[in-house]
Scaffold this motif. Structure first.
Motif, PDB file in Angstrom:
ATOM      1  N   TYR A  13       5.130  29.480 -42.005  1.00 55.67           N
ATOM      2  CA  TYR A  13       6.552  29.671 -41.708  1.00 55.67           C
ATOM      3  C   TYR A  13       6.834  31.057 -41.124  1.00 55.67           C
ATOM      4  CZ  TYR A  13       7.547  25.244 -43.949  1.00 55.67           C
ATOM      5  OH  TYR A  13       7.580  23.902 -44.248  1.00 55.67           O
ATOM      6  N   ASN A 104       1.335  17.246 -39.614  1.00 55.89           N
ATOM      7  CA  ASN A 104       0.687  18.540 -39.401  1.00 55.89           C
ATOM      8  C   ASN A 104      -0.626  18.603 -40.188  1.00 55.89           C
ATOM      9  OD1 ASN A 104       0.085  21.176 -38.823  1.00 55.89           O
ATOM     10  ND2 ASN A 104       2.047  21.998 -39.447  1.00 55.89           N
ATOM     11  N   LEU A 108      -1.318  22.917 -41.163  1.00 54.48           N
ATOM     12  CA  LEU A 108      -0.909  22.927 -42.572  1.00 54.48           C
ATOM     13  C   LEU A 108      -1.875  22.136 -43.446  1.00 54.48           C
ATOM     14  CD1 LEU A 108       1.098  23.619 -44.793  1.00 54.48           C
ATOM     15  CD2 LEU A 108       2.426  21.607 -44.136  1.00 54.48           C
ATOM     16  N   PRO A 259       4.309  17.429 -43.481  1.00 52.45           N
ATOM     17  CA  PRO A 259       5.463  17.291 -42.577  1.00 52.45           C
ATOM     18  C   PRO A 259       5.049  17.101 -41.130  1.00 52.45           C
ATOM     19  CG  PRO A 259       5.180  19.575 -43.266  1.00 52.45           C
ATOM     20  CD  PRO A 259       4.254  18.761 -44.109  1.00 52.45           C
ATOM     21  N   SER A 286       9.800  19.707 -42.829  1.00 51.35           N
ATOM     22  CA  SER A 286       9.131  20.902 -43.363  1.00 51.35           C
ATOM     23  C   SER A 286       9.865  21.428 -44.590  1.00 51.35           C
ATOM     24  CB  SER A 286       9.061  21.990 -42.286  1.00 51.35           C
ATOM     25  OG  SER A 286       8.323  21.549 -41.166  1.00 51.35           O
TER      26      SER A 286
END
Length: 303
Positions: A13, A104, A108, A259, A286
């Motif tokens: 993030y 993702n 991620l 996500p 997310s």
């Protein structure tokens, strides 16, 4: 949730925030279309080669990614008629059909999988991410193209993208036993990390242009519902019917519920399929996933 897992999420993030801050500061001086083309047509080739040449492909590990593909296709077959009934706008229909499938699993999923399951999960995570790459650049390209292109042109768009061909070449090199030298591997790694970072920054850039009044609540509810309800339910049913190590089931389930990937934004931008709308869907999933992540260890123990 462990500290390492939290740091893995925050690190991702952070780069999204960089893109948002850059666009907020420099406005129109930053051309998001140029960044998209650079990422899709050039840097993602490095990411593909680096990921697929990282370790030999062991056929004994292929059952998990095959299940990932099977569950994804089953979900797609359910979403095609449902999205057609819910959305009249062709672009919304395309987003509603395919967005939830493109998770993702790389940026991620891999670091989060390592944090939760340790390094033994890397071969499974890598191969599942490989399957997701093909989902992105075949099914994903087709449906995002369908928002503005004919069926024929959408199929041609799949063949135009160099990432798909790069993946085929990389797999062939892997199967014949090619191992990159340290110098080549370092070059590929630099390009791969540049690609991942640029995708996250691009997501932040698109996020800046979102206006709350423009959010399509029905589409957002549908995408989040398919991502965090429909697909997990299908996964629980299918995984409950197969004989497989519980840890591998957990890895597979994790990769199915991560996500939406920023690749959704890349493709939506490339084919003019409401990229800012897609950015909203990536962002909302997310945010929802941040809440789900705290319960992931408990969920994964159910296998």
């Amino acid at each position: 949730m462990s500290t390492e897992t939290i740091l893995s999420l925050l690190g991702i993030y952070l780069f999204i925030a960089v893109g948002f801050g850059a666009k907020w500061t420099f406005k129109e001086k930053i051309d998001d279309r140029t960044i998209t083309l650079l990422s899709v047509y050039f840097l993602q080739i490095f990411l593909t080669f680096w990921g697929l040449l990282k370790r030999p492909i062991d056929t004994e590990l292929l059952f998990a990614p095959a299940l990932y593909l099977g569950i994804s296709l089953l979900a797609l077959l359910l979403m095609i008629p449902l999205a057609k009934m819910l959305f009249d706008n062709p672009k919304e229909r395309s987003i509603g059909t395919v967005a939830a499938l493109i998770g993702n699993t790389g940026n991620l999923g891999i670091p989060l999988g390592i944090a939760l399951f340790g390094e033994m999960s890397v071969p499974y995570l890598t191969l599942i991410n490989l399957v997701n790459v093909f989902v992105v650049y075949t099914i994903g390209v087709f449906y995002y193209s369908r928002g503005e292109f004919s069926v024929r042109d959408s199929l041609i768009n799949i063949l135009k993208l160099p990432v798909l061909w790069a993946a085929i070449v990389a797999i062939a090199l892997n199967l014949i036993g090619y191992i990159p030298s340290p110098a080549v591997d370092k070059t590929l790694m630099m390009g791969a990390y540049a690609s991942m970072t640029m995708q996250l920054v691009l997501f932040g850039i698109y996020l800046y242009g979102i206006k709350l009044g423009e959010i399509n609540l029905r589409l957002t509810a549908w995408v989040n519902g398919t991502k965090f309800v429909l697909i997990p339910v299908i996964a629980f049913v299918v995984l409950g019917m197969v004989e497989m190590d519980a840890t591998v089931k957990g890895i597979l389930f994790l990769e199915l519920v991560v996500p939406l990937a920023v690749a959704n934004v890349n493709l939506a931008s490339l084919y003019n399929c409401s990229p800012r709308t897609v950015t909203v869907e990536v962002f909302t999933t997310s945010v929802v996933f941040l809440g789900i992540a705290f319960f992931l260890p408990t969920l994964l123990q159910m296998f």
